[in-house]
Design a protein around this motif. Structure first.
Motif, PDB file in Angstrom:
ATOM      1  N   LEU A   7      -6.660  -0.317   4.304  1.00 41.91           N
ATOM      2  CA  LEU A   7      -5.288   0.080   4.614  1.00 41.91           C
ATOM      3  C   LEU A   7      -5.243   1.367   5.450  1.00 41.91           C
ATOM      4  O   LEU A   7      -4.315   1.579   6.226  1.00 41.91           O
TER       5      LEU A   7
ATOM      6  N   GLN B  75      -5.864  -0.137   8.859  1.00 38.75           N
ATOM      7  CA  GLN B  75      -4.849  -1.091   9.310  1.00 38.75           C
ATOM      8  C   GLN B  75      -3.704  -1.161   8.298  1.00 38.75           C
ATOM      9  O   GLN B  75      -3.531  -2.161   7.602  1.00 38.75           O
ATOM     10  N   PRO B  76      -2.881  -0.126   8.219  1.00 40.04           N
ATOM     11  CA  PRO B  76      -1.817  -0.084   7.209  1.00 40.04           C
ATOM     12  C   PRO B  76      -0.767  -1.178   7.397  1.00 40.04           C
ATOM     13  O   PRO B  76      -0.087  -1.554   6.437  1.00 40.04           O
ATOM     14  N   GLU B  77      -0.648  -1.704   8.609  1.00 43.69           N
ATOM     15  CA  GLU B  77       0.348  -2.733   8.867  1.00 43.69           C
ATOM     16  C   GLU B  77       0.000  -4.067   8.188  1.00 43.69           C
ATOM     17  O   GLU B  77       0.851  -4.955   8.093  1.00 43.69           O
ATOM     18  N   ARG B  78      -1.198  -4.186   7.695  1.00 48.33           N
ATOM     19  CA  ARG B  78      -1.610  -5.431   7.046  1.00 48.33           C
ATOM     20  C   ARG B  78      -1.300  -5.445   5.544  1.00 48.33           C
ATOM     21  O   ARG B  78      -1.601  -6.406   4.851  1.00 48.33           O
ATOM     22  N   PHE B  79      -0.706  -4.393   5.038  1.00 48.97           N
ATOM     23  CA  PHE B  79      -0.332  -4.344   3.625  1.00 48.97           C
ATOM     24  C   PHE B  79       0.802  -5.323   3.343  1.00 48.97           C
ATOM     25  O   PHE B  79       1.713  -5.504   4.153  1.00 48.97           O
ATOM     26  N   VAL B  80       0.747  -5.974   2.159  1.00 47.27           N
ATOM     27  CA  VAL B  80       1.831  -6.845   1.724  1.00 47.27           C
ATOM     28  C   VAL B  80       1.940  -6.759   0.210  1.00 47.27           C
ATOM     29  O   VAL B  80       0.930  -6.626  -0.499  1.00 47.27           O
TER      30      VAL B  80
END
Length: 230
Positions: A134, A137-142
């Motif tokens: 994360l 690539q924090p945008e890949r958190f869900v």
């Protein structure tokens, strides 16, 4: 007399065992024990039974073969796909899989990471690998949540370090079996310089509460030094 005793008891009787028996039957020497048997003060069968008890006491209990307790994971359990009992917030119909780095089970706080080609990887929130991913690539958190299926099994691994003694694995496996948990993998290593044994055991559990109970009971065993979840 000793030949007759050995024949009746079907045991090979040592001089030390005779001396122990003499003390048990309140006589001073082996010859006194013979005399007590001959006079009837000590029944021959009583002496024979005593030797059998000595033999049982000092015969080591056979060690369990750890691999004999390993079971195949249940079909349809802990597999990639929508059967993991995970619901995903704000995302369409994506596959999920349990991250092997931290092996989350129901009851753990979890987060999801959108991978390339493998759907969503579900991690414990305290997972170091998740934190590293994360950070890059924090945008890949869900956000993900556990579903309501409490009968599903999940794989969890634990590391046990203990003094290397006879019967250690038997005691550990008894605790696991009593909790009706299946062992699906075992790795062990002995450190002869420290006289310790490290053991990684993979199990199938239905949730973190059950896993915590098993690990706490293992911690209470004699000679166990450390128990931690991997």
């Amino acid at each position: 007399m000793d030949t007759e005793l050995a024949k009746l008891s079907d045991l090979t009787i040592t001089q030390n065992q005779f001396k122990t028996a003499a003390v048990h039957f309140n006589v001073k020497t082996i010859e006194d024990l013979y005399a007590a048997i001959g006079s009837g003060n000590a029944r021959l069968q009583q002496v024979v039974n005593y030797f059998k008890q000595l033999d049982d006491k000092f015969t080591p209990t056979p060690e369990l073969d750890p691999q004999s307790l390993v079971r195949e994971p249940q079909l349809g359990k802990n597999t990639s796909g929508d059967d993991n009992g995970i619901t995903v917030s704000g995302v369409g119909n994506l596959l999920t899989h349990m991250a092997k780095c931290c092996s989350p089970v129901p009851g753990d706080d979890i987060s999801g990471f959108i991978t390339q080609g493998r759907g969503i990887s579900v991690h414990r929130q305290d997972c170091e690998q998740l934190a590293n991913s994360l950070y890059q690539q924090p945008e890949r958190f869900v956000e993900v949540q556990w579903g309501g299926d409490d009968k599903q099994s999940y794989q969890a691994s634990t590391l046990i370090i203990a003094s290397d003694r006879q019967g250690l694995f038997r005691d550990i496996s008894t605790i696991i079996a009593n909790e009706k948990v299946s062992i699906i993998g075992i790795e062990s290593h002995s450190d002869t310089t420290k006289n310790t044994m490290s053991m990684k055991i993979s199990m199938e559990v239905t949730g973190s509460e059950l896993l915590s109970r098993v690990l706490e009971k293992i911690r209470q065993l004699d000679d166990v030094i450390e128990v931690k979840r991997l």
